[in-house]
Scaffold this motif. Structure first.
Motif, PDB file in Angstrom:
ATOM      1  N   VAL A 195     -26.543  -2.461 -48.209  1.00  0.00           N
ATOM      2  CA  VAL A 195     -25.380  -1.698 -47.597  1.00  0.00           C
ATOM      3  C   VAL A 195     -25.585  -0.340 -47.624  1.00  0.00           C
ATOM      4  N   VAL A 196     -25.369   0.307 -46.434  1.00  0.00           N
ATOM      5  CA  VAL A 196     -25.567   1.848 -46.171  1.00  0.00           C
ATOM      6  C   VAL A 196     -24.354   2.533 -46.483  1.00  0.00           C
ATOM      7  N   TYR A 197     -24.336   3.439 -47.478  1.00  0.00           N
ATOM      8  CA  TYR A 197     -23.073   4.305 -47.777  1.00  0.00           C
ATOM      9  C   TYR A 197     -23.495   5.647 -47.296  1.00  0.00           C
ATOM     10  N   THR A 198     -22.465   6.315 -46.460  1.00  0.00           N
ATOM     11  CA  THR A 198     -22.691   7.717 -45.713  1.00  0.00           C
ATOM     12  C   THR A 198     -21.651   8.629 -46.358  1.00  0.00           C
ATOM     13  N   VAL A 199     -22.337   9.694 -46.983  1.00  0.00           N
ATOM     14  CA  VAL A 199     -21.451  10.790 -47.612  1.00  0.00           C
ATOM     15  C   VAL A 199     -21.640  11.964 -46.622  1.00  0.00           C
ATOM     16  N   THR A 200     -20.270  12.626 -46.516  1.00  0.00           N
ATOM     17  CA  THR A 200     -20.339  13.741 -45.854  1.00  0.00           C
ATOM     18  C   THR A 200     -19.555  14.828 -46.561  1.00  0.00           C
ATOM     19  N   ALA A 201     -20.353  15.976 -46.639  1.00  0.00           N
ATOM     20  CA  ALA A 201     -19.726  17.008 -47.506  1.00  0.00           C
ATOM     21  C   ALA A 201     -18.613  17.718 -46.904  1.00  0.00           C
ATOM     22  N   GLU A 202     -17.935  18.632 -47.851  1.00  0.00           N
ATOM     23  CA  GLU A 202     -16.620  19.226 -47.401  1.00  0.00           C
ATOM     24  C   GLU A 202     -16.702  20.110 -46.094  1.00  0.00           C
ATOM     25  N   ASP A 203     -17.835  20.646 -46.087  1.00  0.00           N
ATOM     26  CA  ASP A 203     -18.000  21.664 -44.855  1.00  0.00           C
ATOM     27  C   ASP A 203     -18.414  20.837 -43.408  1.00  0.00           C
ATOM     28  N   GLY A 204     -18.227  19.491 -43.519  1.00  0.00           N
ATOM     29  CA  GLY A 204     -18.399  18.650 -42.546  1.00  0.00           C
ATOM     30  C   GLY A 204     -20.069  18.510 -41.812  1.00  0.00           C
ATOM     31  N   THR A 205     -20.769  19.401 -42.306  1.00  0.00           N
ATOM     32  CA  THR A 205     -21.977  19.524 -41.528  1.00  0.00           C
ATOM     33  C   THR A 205     -23.404  18.595 -42.317  1.00  0.00           C
ATOM     34  N   THR A 206     -22.898  18.797 -43.677  1.00  0.00           N
ATOM     35  CA  THR A 206     -24.134  18.051 -44.305  1.00  0.00           C
ATOM     36  C   THR A 206     -23.710  16.480 -44.336  1.00  0.00           C
ATOM     37  N   ILE A 207     -24.732  15.587 -43.954  1.00  0.00           N
ATOM     38  CA  ILE A 207     -24.283  14.200 -44.182  1.00  0.00           C
ATOM     39  C   ILE A 207     -25.666  13.384 -44.678  1.00  0.00           C
ATOM     40  N   GLN A 208     -25.151  12.564 -45.689  1.00  0.00           N
ATOM     41  CA  GLN A 208     -26.424  11.948 -46.394  1.00  0.00           C
ATOM     42  C   GLN A 208     -26.151  10.354 -46.418  1.00  0.00           C
ATOM     43  N   ALA A 209     -27.107   9.562 -46.120  1.00  0.00           N
ATOM     44  CA  ALA A 209     -27.002   8.079 -46.007  1.00  0.00           C
ATOM     45  C   ALA A 209     -27.749   7.632 -47.466  1.00  0.00           C
ATOM     46  N   TYR A 210     -27.118   6.653 -48.213  1.00  0.00           N
ATOM     47  CA  TYR A 210     -27.758   6.107 -49.174  1.00  0.00           C
ATOM     48  C   TYR A 210     -27.751   4.738 -48.996  1.00  0.00           C
ATOM     49  N   THR A 211     -28.961   3.897 -49.227  1.00  0.00           N
ATOM     50  CA  THR A 211     -29.017   2.599 -48.951  1.00  0.00           C
ATOM     51  C   THR A 211     -28.950   1.685 -50.453  1.00  0.00           C
ATOM     52  N   VAL A 212     -27.982   0.989 -50.434  1.00  0.00           N
ATOM     53  CA  VAL A 212     -27.662   0.277 -51.737  1.00  0.00           C
ATOM     54  C   VAL A 212     -28.408  -1.239 -51.756  1.00  0.00           C
ATOM     55  N   THR A 213     -29.079  -1.489 -52.654  1.00  0.00           N
ATOM     56  CA  THR A 213     -29.861  -2.838 -52.613  1.00  0.00           C
ATOM     57  C   THR A 213     -29.314  -3.760 -54.121  1.00  0.00           C
ATOM     58  N   VAL A 214     -28.731  -4.813 -53.839  1.00  0.00           N
ATOM     59  CA  VAL A 214     -28.240  -5.487 -55.122  1.00  0.00           C
ATOM     60  C   VAL A 214     -29.188  -6.816 -55.360  1.00  0.00           C
ATOM     61  N   THR A 215     -29.625  -6.819 -56.495  1.00  0.00           N
ATOM     62  CA  THR A 215     -30.565  -8.146 -56.759  1.00  0.00           C
ATOM     63  C   THR A 215     -30.244  -8.820 -58.070  1.00  0.00           C
ATOM     64  N   LYS A 216     -30.209  -9.925 -57.835  1.00  0.00           N
ATOM     65  CA  LYS A 216     -29.705 -10.743 -58.969  1.00  0.00           C
ATOM     66  C   LYS A 216     -30.722 -11.089 -59.825  1.00  0.00           C
ATOM     67  N   GLU A 217     -30.449 -11.144 -61.306  1.00  0.00           N
ATOM     68  CA  GLU A 217     -31.473 -11.368 -62.345  1.00  0.00           C
ATOM     69  C   GLU A 217     -31.934 -12.825 -61.944  1.00  0.00           C
ATOM     70  N   ALA A 218     -33.175 -13.136 -62.602  1.00  0.00           N
ATOM     71  CA  ALA A 218     -33.593 -14.643 -62.298  1.00  0.00           C
ATOM     72  C   ALA A 218     -32.537 -15.470 -63.270  1.00  0.00           C
ATOM     73  N   ALA A 219     -32.452 -16.700 -62.780  1.00  0.00           N
ATOM     74  CA  ALA A 219     -31.540 -17.404 -63.735  1.00  0.00           C
ATOM     75  C   ALA A 219     -32.491 -18.117 -64.965  1.00  0.00           C
ATOM     76  N   PRO A 220     -31.613 -17.992 -66.361  1.00  0.00           N
ATOM     77  CA  PRO A 220     -32.252 -18.169 -67.279  1.00  0.00           C
ATOM     78  C   PRO A 220     -33.113 -19.546 -67.499  1.00  0.00           C
ATOM     79  N   ARG A 221     -34.020 -19.678 -68.203  1.00  0.00           N
ATOM     80  CA  ARG A 221     -34.532 -21.046 -68.378  1.00  0.00           C
ATOM     81  C   ARG A 221     -34.481 -21.426 -69.701  1.00  0.00           C
ATOM     82  N   ALA A 222     -34.210 -22.268 -70.051  1.00  0.00           N
ATOM     83  CA  ALA A 222     -34.092 -22.573 -71.553  1.00  0.00           C
ATOM     84  C   ALA A 222     -35.591 -22.832 -72.145  1.00  0.00           C
ATOM     85  N   VAL A 223     -35.464 -22.068 -73.457  1.00  0.00           N
ATOM     86  CA  VAL A 223     -36.781 -22.049 -74.270  1.00  0.00           C
ATOM     87  C   VAL A 223     -36.644 -23.392 -75.300  1.00  0.00           C
TER      88      VAL A 223
END
Length: 372
Positions: free
Chosen positions: A191-219
């Protein structure tokens, strides 16, 4: 003194008097010039700022608005005043303008005028458009994202539903972010999140990547094992005829060679003597006496199971031929007498009954027996 001398003296005195009157009259016609009463400030400027900042003069009040980052404790004003006047504090001298400062202008004639100078800072307009932190605060425990440049990586537990995650996002002062903070998002894909500064001229895009942990295996560390790989198979085991097992607290019961149920120790896997005696009163039962097993002869046993109380069940497999029925046998424990617990169902042509066997609960209570 004769008359002639008196006349001469009077003439001299009259001349002196007339000269004095003429001198006095000349002096009255050329008076000393008046001194100026002008005592105004015509401009007030902080010339050292970039760019220079001029004050606004309204009557005897001077208002100066400086950039929000200005240090107002050491400002140097340049002041223009009326000719021949003086000002105190003097022009070009550093002053602390954290509070209003009074400047007094003194005219040439000695009269004075006080001016009040008030310096205010302008609001700072932020031009930053950064994400400082990205957290799934609703998870237990909360999960923080790792920021690398404009990439944010978040690893969540394997069982988290990533389609409705709610992030809490901290951004630069007075900036905005889209999508908004604290709003659920589907993070199945980045998902891309876009941040706009107070002055309205500075814009920065951040890409958020969510990964699941591997399912636990019984030892699992086995208490004991008897495997082909470890050369631990018992001599009596055959891959074709030994195909089911069940366990209680103390024993493991293994189907053996179609007509036996072997009893093994749950502690170490060794054979346990099952103390059955022959009992010919039931023609369907012929126990093998006093060895490491107990069994019923020629019953075509295939499956074994135990209930919650350790009762042992064994059954045959019946393929539909319309003749032979399915039987379920019961032993209350490894040394108990064999009982025919259920009999009678004859599978139809094409049917197969009890390729496996399991029980939930107790056969003497509210137990359920499953024979697929």
């Amino acid at each position: 003194m004769n008359l002639k001398e008196q006349f001469k003296l009077r003439t001299i005195l009259l001349f002196v008097a007339m000269f004095g009157l003429m001198f006095t009259a000349c002096k009255d016609d050329d008076p000393e010039p008046d001194r100026s009463a002008e005592k105004a400030i015509s401009s007030f400027t902080f010339a050292g700022l970039t760019p220079p900042v001029a004050g606004t003069i309204s009557g005897t009040n001077i208002a100066v608005s400086v950039p929000g980052t200005t240090d107002v404790t050491a400002l140097v004003p340049t002041i223009v005043i009326s000719d021949d006047a003086t000002v105190s504090p003097n022009t070009g001298v550093s002053q602390n303008f954290s509070a209003p400062v009074t400047y007094t202008v003194t005219a040439e004639d000695g009269s004075t005028q006080a001016y009040t100078v008030t310096v205010t800072k302008q609001d700072v307009v932020n031009n930053e458009a950064n994400i400082a932190s990205f957290v799934f605060a609703g998870l237990t425990p909360p999960v923080d994202g790792a920021l690398t440049g404009t990439d944010i990586a978040v690893t969540v537990p394997f069982d988290v539903n990533v389609t409705t995650l709610v992030p809490t996002i901290v951004i630069s002062t007075n900036a905005t972010v889209s999508p908004a903070t604290d709003v659920a998002q589907d993070f199945t894909e980045p998902v891309v999140y876009t941040v706009t500064a107070e002055d309205g001229t500075t814009i920065q895009a951040y890409t958020v990547t969510v990964t699941k942990e591997a399912a636990p295996r019984a030892v699992i560390t086995p208490v004991w094992e008897r495997t082909l790989a470890g050369d631990g198979l018992p001599t009596w085991f055959t891959a074709n005829n030994d195909r089911d097992l069940a366990a209680s607290a103390d024993y493991v019961y293994v189907h053996n060679n179609n007509d036996k149920i072997r009893v093994l120790s749950a502690a170490d896997g060794t054979d346990v003597t099952a103390g059955f005696a022959d009992d010919d009163t039931n023609p369907n039962k012929e126990y093998i006496n006093g060895k490491e097993n107990f069994a019923s002869g020629n019953l075509f046993l295939l499956n074994v199971a135990t209930d919650d109380n350790g009762v042992i069940l064994g059954s045959n497999l019946r393929n539909g031929n319309g003749v032979n029925g399915w039987n379920l046998y019961k032993w209350n424990d490894k040394d108990a007498t064999q009982e025919l617990f259920f009999s009678g169902y004859v599978p139809l042509q094409g049917e197969a009954l009890a390729d496996n066997l399991s029980i939930v609960g107790s056969v003497d209570g509210d137990g359920f027996i499953y024979a697929p």
